[in-house]
Design a protein around this motif. Structure first.
Motif, PDB file in Angstrom:
ATOM      1  N   ASP A  72     -16.732  94.946  30.135  1.00  0.00           N
ATOM      2  CA  ASP A  72     -18.187  95.019  29.998  1.00  0.00           C
ATOM      3  C   ASP A  72     -18.756  96.340  30.514  1.00  0.00           C
ATOM      4  O   ASP A  72     -19.980  96.517  30.528  1.00  0.00           O
ATOM      5  N   LYS A  73     -17.893  97.265  30.923  1.00  0.00           N
ATOM      6  CA  LYS A  73     -18.378  98.550  31.420  1.00  0.00           C
ATOM      7  C   LYS A  73     -19.071  99.328  30.303  1.00  0.00           C
ATOM      8  O   LYS A  73     -18.619  99.316  29.155  1.00  0.00           O
ATOM      9  N   GLN A  74     -20.168  99.995  30.655  1.00  0.00           N
ATOM     10  CA  GLN A  74     -20.980 100.713  29.679  1.00  0.00           C
ATOM     11  C   GLN A  74     -20.965 102.212  29.972  1.00  0.00           C
ATOM     12  O   GLN A  74     -20.838 102.646  31.111  1.00  0.00           O
ATOM     13  N   GLY A  75     -21.116 102.996  28.909  1.00  0.00           N
ATOM     14  CA  GLY A  75     -21.184 104.441  29.034  1.00  0.00           C
ATOM     15  C   GLY A  75     -21.406 105.064  27.675  1.00  0.00           C
ATOM     16  O   GLY A  75     -21.741 104.373  26.701  1.00  0.00           O
ATOM     17  N   ASN A  76     -21.199 106.371  27.594  1.00  0.00           N
ATOM     18  CA  ASN A  76     -21.385 107.075  26.328  1.00  0.00           C
ATOM     19  C   ASN A  76     -20.077 107.635  25.777  1.00  0.00           C
ATOM     20  O   ASN A  76     -20.077 108.519  24.923  1.00  0.00           O
ATOM     21  N   LEU A  77     -18.944 107.138  26.279  1.00  0.00           N
ATOM     22  CA  LEU A  77     -17.635 107.512  25.750  1.00  0.00           C
ATOM     23  C   LEU A  77     -17.202 106.401  24.788  1.00  0.00           C
ATOM     24  O   LEU A  77     -16.544 105.444  25.167  1.00  0.00           O
ATOM     25  N   LEU A  78     -17.599 106.545  23.532  1.00  0.00           N
ATOM     26  CA  LEU A  78     -17.469 105.439  22.590  1.00  0.00           C
ATOM     27  C   LEU A  78     -16.085 105.399  21.940  1.00  0.00           C
ATOM     28  O   LEU A  78     -15.598 106.407  21.423  1.00  0.00           O
ATOM     29  N   PRO A  79     -15.444 104.238  21.953  1.00  0.00           N
ATOM     30  CA  PRO A  79     -14.136 104.103  21.314  1.00  0.00           C
ATOM     31  C   PRO A  79     -14.244 104.050  19.793  1.00  0.00           C
ATOM     32  O   PRO A  79     -15.124 103.376  19.252  1.00  0.00           O
ATOM     33  N   ASP A  80     -13.354 104.756  19.130  1.00  0.00           N
ATOM     34  CA  ASP A  80     -13.366 104.865  17.670  1.00  0.00           C
ATOM     35  C   ASP A  80     -11.930 104.724  17.184  1.00  0.00           C
ATOM     36  O   ASP A  80     -11.124 105.649  17.295  1.00  0.00           O
ATOM     37  N   PHE A  81     -11.578 103.531  16.665  1.00  0.00           N
ATOM     38  CA  PHE A  81     -10.218 103.245  16.210  1.00  0.00           C
ATOM     39  C   PHE A  81     -10.180 103.279  14.688  1.00  0.00           C
ATOM     40  O   PHE A  81     -10.829 102.453  14.018  1.00  0.00           O
ATOM     41  N   SER A  82      -9.443 104.211  14.115  1.00  0.00           N
ATOM     42  CA  SER A  82      -9.342 104.292  12.651  1.00  0.00           C
ATOM     43  C   SER A  82      -7.952 104.789  12.260  1.00  0.00           C
ATOM     44  O   SER A  82      -7.227 105.350  13.090  1.00  0.00           O
ATOM     45  N   GLY A  83      -7.603 104.583  11.003  1.00  0.00           N
ATOM     46  CA  GLY A  83      -6.287 105.007  10.558  1.00  0.00           C
ATOM     47  C   GLY A  83      -5.165 104.240  11.225  1.00  0.00           C
ATOM     48  O   GLY A  83      -4.090 104.789  11.507  1.00  0.00           O
ATOM     49  N   VAL A  84      -5.391 102.936  11.472  1.00  0.00           N
ATOM     50  CA  VAL A  84      -4.381 102.073  12.081  1.00  0.00           C
ATOM     51  C   VAL A  84      -3.734 101.235  10.978  1.00  0.00           C
ATOM     52  O   VAL A  84      -4.432 100.600  10.182  1.00  0.00           O
ATOM     53  N   THR A  85      -2.400 101.239  10.925  1.00  0.00           N
ATOM     54  CA  THR A  85      -1.675 100.511   9.879  1.00  0.00           C
ATOM     55  C   THR A  85      -0.614  99.609  10.506  1.00  0.00           C
ATOM     56  O   THR A  85       0.143 100.050  11.380  1.00  0.00           O
TER      57      THR A  85
END
Length: 544
Positions: free
Chosen positions: A414-427
């Protein structure tokens, strides 16, 4: 289609050595029938060879009893009798190996505090020999002037207070090899400080369940440098993480075993008597993988050219945790021909803020023993430590008895911040799940991110993913609620079939999109019949 096969590697090594070498002596390089080479993003990698030069051969002067050394240092007077001669031998070696061998009679043990490796030097622990760690917190204490160390305690401080057992900083061409063992003795009672005779390292770690931060040492820490090799070595019973690299270019781990807890601290099959584990008793008299906290197996961080091959891991936290919380990305990593047992998954994260890319996982066998904490393939982060994760390919995976076969979650906490996780290109390609007695088809978690007007969907392709028998439940978080739907994801199916495709329903409200590219052809039968290998067949004395 790659057929998953498991080999129990048997080697006979014939090597004639002098009794003791004061100066470096060159010997022929040991050879054997090697494992097949591994293809990586940076080329084909062969099984490493043992060093051809021995600087010093040291003989064991202590005797273990049924895998334990507790009787030797019980009085607390000699907590690290071998540390000085081990470090002196490492310091005197300019290029080659310091080899530890069985001593007079059946003496098989060395007992040490922290050691520092240097460039060009390999620590070779021979078959039948165990390098035991001191269980005295004073030996690991990082002490500021005028203050006492917290090492061996749990409190509210996040400050690092314990040195690792073995540390390598900015080394080149160093390593640890041999068919021997390094034992952190995580379940043995401490010998000094507030917890002397009252708690083991793992009892201290369990206090983290009460909101405290444990102060315990890692088994191996590699800081920077290049080309570090781990070969055949067994690492066990670490009080904290087993292997950690930070900013390393070139880590080759081949044929290693990581086991925690070992048979010394438990019962066969981890069948601890009721009331004997640290959640029920202090000090605990029996431990399971679910009660030895924060004992990650293999954690490469901010590193590149990392290969873990032909290895076996069973532990109380992540089997692997690829971290990226520093200034460098974690990139070009291959995990091939490995067997995982108890643990929290082949994980990426939770720190991903410096980026993770170009990760290849293939020929992976996972048996989670129906642990309530068992994970399979896992990517985890949150907006306090997130970043870009891309080009991750899982292929040819056999799995069973794992509560969460897949978790791809941008809300790890639940920790908040502006370092946003972006998961893409996962196969995930060529994946077969064999079921679970406790959890049926298990649970899959697919959750991308939408925060402060930004939409960063999970980008995932599932190609030939088959669950035998009962199909998995698709969730949006690990909370297992019927109303907890997958969210903020773009899922592509195909070309090969996905057995639970009908359960993946597009939902505009949660921005869950599904693109079906399946060609209607049946899946090739992926053969997992010989994949699952008992740990005890590759490591003598393993409780599973």
């Amino acid at each position: 289609m790659l057929r998953i096969v498991s080999w129990s590697k048997q080697r006979s090594i014939y090597f004639a050595l002098g009794l003791f070498a004061v100066s470096p002596v060159a010997f022929p390089v040991v050879s054997w029938a090697a494992d097949p080479p591994v293809s990586t993003q940076w080329g084909v990698v062969n099984e490493p060879q043992y060093p051809g030069t021995i600087c010093t051969t040291l003989t064991a002067e202590l005797q273990s009893t049924q895998g334990s050394l507790d009787a030797v240092d019980a009085d607390g007077k000699l907590t690290h009798p071998d540390q000085e001669r081990l470090q002196a031998a490492i310091n005197a070696c300019t290029s080659g190996a310091v080899k530890l061998v069985i001593g007079e009679g059946t003496k098989d043990a060395f007992l040490t505090g922290p050691l520092t490796l240097k460039s060009g030097v390999t620590l070779w622990i021979d078959k039948g020999v165990t390098l035991f760690a001191s269980r005295d917190p004073k030996d690991y204490a990082i002490v500021d002037v005028g203050t006492a160390s917290d090492c061996g305690t749990a409190n509210d401080s996040s400050k690092k207070t314990c040195k690792p057992l073995i540390e390598a900083t900015e080394t080149k061409n160093s390593g640890i090899v041999g068919e021997g063992r390094i034992d952190g003795r995580g379940g043995s009672l401490l010998l000094s400080g507030d917890n002397a005779g009252k708690r083991s390292w793992w009892d201290v770690a369990w206090q983290s369940k009460q909101g405290l931060k444990q102060h315990a040492f890692r088994l191996l820490q590699i800081n920077g440098g290049a080309d570090f090799t781990l070969h055949d070595i067994t690492l066990m019973n670490s009080p904290n993480f087993h292997v950690v690299s930070d900013g390393l270019d070139g880590l080759l781990a081949w044929g290693i075993k990581i086991l925690t807890p070992s048979a010394v601290y438990t019962e066969p099959g981890y069948a601890c008597p009721e009331g004997s584990t640290p959640d029920k008793l202090t000090p605990a008299t029996c431990f399971t993988p679910d009660t030895v906290k924060n004992t990650d197996g293999f954690d490469p961080g901010q590193s590149s050219r990392v290969l873990l091959a032909y290895s076996y891991i069973s532990t109380g936290d992540d089997h692997v945790a690829i971290k990226a919380g520093g200034k460098k990305p974690s990139t070009q990593m291959t995990f091939a021909h490995n067997h995982f047992y108890y643990g929290h998954g082949l994980s990426i994260g939770s720190e991903t803020n410096s980026g993770v890319e170009d990760i290849s996982i293939y020929d992976l066998v996972m048996d989670g023993f129906d642990s309530p904490n068992g994970n399979g393939l896992r990517i985890k982060s949150d907006s306090s430590r997130g970043g870009k994760v891309s080009n991750v390919i899982y292929g040819d995976v056999c799995m069973r008895n794992t509560r969460y076969p897949m978790i791809f979650d941008t809300h790890y906490s639940d920790k908040q911040g502006n370092l946003l996780p972006d998961f893409s290109g996962v196969t995930v390609r060529n994946f077969k799940y064999m079921g679970s007695k406790a959890y049926g088809g298990g649970y899959l978690v697919f959750r991308g991110l939408q925060q402060d007007g930004q939409y960063l969907p999970l980008g995932l392709t599932l190609d030939t993913v088959q669950f035998e028998g009962k199909q998995p439940v698709i969730l949006g978080s690990p909370q297992i609620s019927a109303n907890d739907k997958p969210s903020y994801a773009n899922i592509t199916l195909g070309l090969g079939p996905v057995s639970f495709a009908d359960a993946l329903k597009p939902d505009s409200a949660t921005r869950f999109k599904v693109t079906n590219l399946m060609d209607g052809m049946p899946a090739d039968d992926m053969d997992c019949s010989a994949a699952f290998v008992p740990f005890s067949t590759v490591l003598e004395g393993a409780p599973i």
